[in-house]
Design a protein around this motif. Structure first.
Motif, mmCIF file in Angstrom:
data_model
loop_
_atom_site.group_PDB
_atom_site.id
_atom_site.type_symbol
_atom_site.label_atom_id
_atom_site.label_comp_id
_atom_site.label_asym_id
_atom_site.label_seq_id
_atom_site.Cartn_x
_atom_site.Cartn_y
_atom_site.Cartn_z
ATOM 1 N N VAL A 253 28.138 32.107 29.638
ATOM 2 C CA VAL A 253 27.763 33.143 29.964
ATOM 3 C C VAL A 253 28.011 34.458 30.202
ATOM 4 N N GLY A 254 29.018 34.925 30.173
ATOM 5 C CA GLY A 254 29.701 36.345 30.032
ATOM 6 C C GLY A 254 30.337 36.594 29.351
ATOM 7 N N ASP A 255 31.006 37.470 29.140
ATOM 8 C CA ASP A 255 31.527 38.724 28.432
ATOM 9 C C ASP A 255 32.841 38.331 29.819
ATOM 10 N N VAL A 397 30.081 36.294 36.557
ATOM 11 C CA VAL A 397 28.764 36.698 35.835
ATOM 12 C C VAL A 397 27.764 36.791 36.797
ATOM 13 N N LEU A 398 26.880 37.103 35.877
ATOM 14 C CA LEU A 398 25.654 37.634 36.643
ATOM 15 C C LEU A 398 24.860 35.907 36.496
ATOM 16 N N ALA A 399 24.148 35.567 38.076
ATOM 17 C CA ALA A 399 23.977 34.145 37.877
ATOM 18 C C ALA A 399 22.588 34.464 37.362
ATOM 19 N N SER A 400 21.871 33.265 37.514
ATOM 20 C CA SER A 400 20.743 32.791 36.636
ATOM 21 C C SER A 400 19.812 32.968 37.972
ATOM 22 N N SER A 415 25.032 40.333 47.303
ATOM 23 C CA SER A 415 26.732 40.510 47.903
ATOM 24 C C SER A 415 27.574 41.981 47.036
ATOM 25 N N ASP A 416 28.179 41.949 47.771
ATOM 26 C CA ASP A 416 29.247 43.006 46.716
ATOM 27 C C ASP A 416 30.355 42.101 45.640
ATOM 28 N N VAL A 417 29.777 40.633 45.127
ATOM 29 C CA VAL A 417 30.742 40.593 44.257
ATOM 30 C C VAL A 417 30.582 40.746 43.223
ATOM 31 N N ARG A 418 31.502 40.912 42.234
ATOM 32 C CA ARG A 418 32.135 41.815 41.032
ATOM 33 C C ARG A 418 30.823 41.835 40.497
#
Length: 489
Positions: A253-255, A397-400, A415-418
């Motif tokens: 679900v993410g690069d 990853v970006l959450a759904s 929040s400041d998650v990457r």
């Protein structure tokens, strides 16, 4: 994914776990959601015999030497004690009602007193053993001591990639349940969601190939979440490592997660990326769309009342407490939590905290809505929030939910998650705050409420919603299917 494959011309069978206690034979077809001749659903009961064996039969040890050796013995002894107490109570009533000569009555009451004395001794013994049995079962179900961690590490050292068989035998319960169903369906491709399904799929493919039937396996690898304890974590790691390289294709679900999977398992190619995004639809509040009751209407709020929304389970690592702690400082702001189970314990704890803070009237808990209705349901809110904590599985990853908020054209506070912080700062569709910092969360929410149009316009400046749509994201998945299966007849 099933709908996308169906629309691409594939015959699709969804196989999943039946609800606990559901009637029906294993593998019996259930109702087909959405209809269609090329989509079937099979709900399979999973008995869980091997996975629960450790808890049902705790071994003798120095800490709980009196514990019953099986759940059956525990149930039998506690039931027998309850039955004996009931019989003695009935005997007391009989002695009070039935007339007997004095010598016989004295003998009967003496025998009754001795019976109660014996019952009391047995009850003390049974209670002691039962308490030790419950403690031993809890330890088996939640092995979190240093000795448990050391045992799990030694098991991995001695058994290597086969350690999962010892540490999580529940994986074999799923093999017993799903394996025969896969053999009966005889698919050309198995899309295995998560590492637990991967082993089942690989073994089914091997059995099919032995009969001359080729089966391709696609492993759908979500972000790795930490296990409940070290035993569960090592079991998941060894099971994943045992079967990851045998998959014919990998999708995630993410690069960044795709690159991590390639390096972790030495995959020959970078996994395909198909993010869990909503389908692109007309603007939820645009002309020609029928007004549907959204989250604001479900909360019985007027259009001028500020409303933020949080979707998904309210587990502690998702940061719902940050939202509730901020409500006393945000005055008229209301918060809606759209959750899978409004009666869950975590939701109850959140309600209790809101009551302690005096903001329970501004906290709303709503159940899930159908997937196709999510963007239009959320569109009437003012802000979508993702206050997740700084944990490894939240970073890459970006959450759904992020995509759902975007398709509802909602400003976001994250929040400041990457991954989410980078996307928000680049697009300009919201504000970023320090994870777990209630004061900074209040600042971010206040900034968005001051000028919400500025953040909503971010979705109009670029074609980001088309890029974040299921129509776009499903293309790599279908391309992977086509490469593995070849041209369809």
């Amino acid at each position: 994914m099933a709908r996308a494959a169906q629309e691409a011309g594939y015959q699709v069978t969804l196989i999943g776990r039946a609800p606990t206690g559901a009637p029906g034979a294993p593998g019996a077809p259930g109702p087909t959601p959405g209809g269609g001749p090329r989509l079937a659903v099979r709900r399979v009961p999973v008995a869980g015999i091997l996975g629960t064996h450790r808890a049902r039969r705790p071994r003798p040890c120095l800490r709980w030497p009196l514990a019953y050796r099986s759940a059956e013995a525990y149930d039998h002894r506690t039931a027998l004690r309850a039955a004996g107490r009931s019989l003695l109570t009935t005997r007391a009533a009989e002695l009070a009602l039935v007339h007997r000569p004095l010598p016989l009555l004295a003998a009967a009451r003496t025998g009754y007193a001795l019976a109660w004395f014996g019952h009391g001794l047995r009850a003390v013994w049974v209670r002691a053993r039962a308490a030790q049995h419950r403690a031993a079962v809890h330890r088996r179900r939640h092995p979190g001591t240093r000795l448990d961690d050391l045992t799990a590490s030694l098991t991995r050292l001695l058994m290597g990639r086969r350690a999962w068989r010892r540490l999580d035998p529940g994986l074999l319960d799923e093999e017993i349940a799903y394996g025969p169903v896969l053999d009966a369906v005889r698919p050309h491709l198995i899309h295995a969601l998560g590492h637990r399904a991967l082993g089942v799929a690989i073994r089914a493919a091997l059995r099919a190939e032995a009969t001359g039937h080729r089966v391709e396996v696609v492993w759908d690898a979500p972000p790795r979440t930490p296990g409940e304890n070290r035993r569960a974590t090592i079991a998941a790691e060894t099971h994943e490592r045992r079967f990851a390289r045998e998959a014919d294709g990998v999708v995630t679900v993410g690069d960044r997660l795709a690159a991590e999977l390639r390096d972790r398992h030495g995959l020959s190619t970078v996994p395909a990326v198909a993010r869990n995004t909503p389908p692109l639809a007309e603007r939820p509040d645009g002309p020609g769309t029928a007004p549907a009751p959204g989250v604001r209407a479900r909360c019985h709020l007027g259009p001028d009342v500020p409303l933020l929304v949080h979707t998904g389970p309210v587990t502690a690592d998702r940061g719902p407490a940050t939202v509730v702690e901020a409500l006393p400082k945000l005055y008229d702001l209301h918060a809606a939590f759209v959750v899978p189970d409004p009666s869950a314990a975590d939701v109850g704890a959140l309600r209790a905290r809101a009551a302690q803070l005096g903001v329970h009237a501004r906290l709303h808990v709503l159940p899930y809505v159908p997937v196709e209705e999510i963007p239009s349901f959320l569109a009437s809110a003012d802000i979508g929030v993702l206050p997740v904590h700084q944990l490894p599985h939240h970073q890459p990853v970006l959450a759904s939910r992020y995509f759902e908020y975007a398709h509802a054209r909602l400003p976001v506070v994250v929040s400041d998650v990457r991954a989410m912080a980078a996307a928000t700062l680049e697009l300009g569709n919201g504000e970023v705050f320090r994870a777990g910092d209630t004061a900074d969360f209040v600042r971010a929410v206040g900034a968005v409420l001051t000028n919400p149009r500025r953040y909503r316009k971010a979705y109009e400046r670029v074609d980001i919603l088309r890029q974040w749509s299921w129509q776009t994201e499903s293309a790599p998945l279908l391309d992977l299917y086509a490469r593995l299966l070849g041209p369809r007849t």
